[in-house]
Scaffold this motif. Structure first.
Motif: not given
Length: 275
Positions: A217, A208, A183, A221, A179-180, A206, A225, A213, A228-229
């Motif tokens: 941040r 979310c 990051t 979420n 998940s995020g 996510t 997104y 992430p 980005y992960v």
């Protein structure tokens, strides 16, 4: 590029005011499938209605370990089983598992966890597993269940364990989803775990509205997104983002038996026969 967010909670109140805009953003980001996790069976009708509204959404049903103390009843297993069989869009049991970070009702959590594992085995569905501060008892519980009943497929979601713990669950046949948190600059053990997971066992999510992430941040979420992960995991594994997207899309299709995505020419490199 095609992405699948394998763990969302878009039924939460924080999405109610702008869910259509959220959906537009995930579609623009290339997210073609989402798996909506379930915290408790009472959420089922709302999640089902969201799937009616967004056809790319599939979902699970189960009871989160932190809700076990108040909401696990003698009828809960039958309820989860019946709901899972009531809609073909149910692709997993969960989220379920063990969380000893915020709770100490160890035996009760174990009971609910193993009961849901049994449902998944009986219905031939994968499981979505939440595991926090409980890797060793989780691995022991799964090994015991395997010996008594046979194996169950599934994913360790929002994974934050050490490489050694990661290997325990890989040895049990599980996929690992990042998940995020992957990051976050100081999440070194998650970074190392993301590097070691075999390519056919890797998923992204996510979770979310939690754990946005970098570079989002601190904000709510959302499914868009997950890109980005994907970027961070690809960078850690020293592969292209396209390769990461192809592999995680394949893996999500295979685990959750998701229908083949409708791909635009820009993402036609995904081998559809594997989904």
């Amino acid at each position: 590029m095609t992405l699948i967010d394998t763990h969302v909670h878009i039924n939460f109140d924080s999405f109610q005011s702008d869910i259509d805009a959220v959906a537009s953003r995930w579609r623009e980001a290339g997210v073609v499938r989402l798996v909506h996790s379930c915290v408790e069976p009472s959420e089922f009708p709302v999640i089902q209605a969201l799937a009616d509204r967004f056809p790319e959404l599939f979902f699970a049903v189960g009871l989160h370990p932190l809700d076990v103390e108040e909401k696990w009843l003698f009828t809960s297993a039958d309820e989860i089983s019946a709901l899972a069989q009531s809609d073909a869009r149910v692709v997993a049991i969960g989220e379920m598992g063990l969380d000893f970070f915020k709770a100490s009702n160890y035996e009760q959590q174990q009971q609910a966890f193993e009961a849901q594992l049994l449902i998944a085995r009986q219905l031939d569905l994968p499981v979505i597993i939440h595991c926090r501060d409980a890797a060793e008892p989780m691995a022991s519980s799964l090994q015991r269940f395997w010996c008594q009943h046979g194996s169950v497929s599934g994913v360790m979601h929002c994974w934050g364990g050490t490489p050694e713990e990661t290997q325990w669950f890989l040895d049990l046949g599980f996929l690992i989803s990042f998940s995020g948190t992957v990051t976050f600059p100081k999440a070194t053990q998650i970074h190392e775990s993301a590097k070691m997971v075999p390519s056919d066992r890797l998923l992204i999510e996510t979770d979310c509205p939690f754990l946005a992430p970098v570079p989002k941040r601190g904000k709510r979420n959302e499914p868009a997104y997950v890109q980005y992960v994907a970027e961070q995991v690809a960078q850690l594994r020293q592969i292209s983002l396209d390769e990461l997207a192809v592999r995680t899309t394949q893996n999500a299709c295979n685990l959750f038996r998701l229908p083949k995505p409708d791909l635009s020419p820009s993402v036609s490199q995904v081998p559809l026969s594997l989904c």
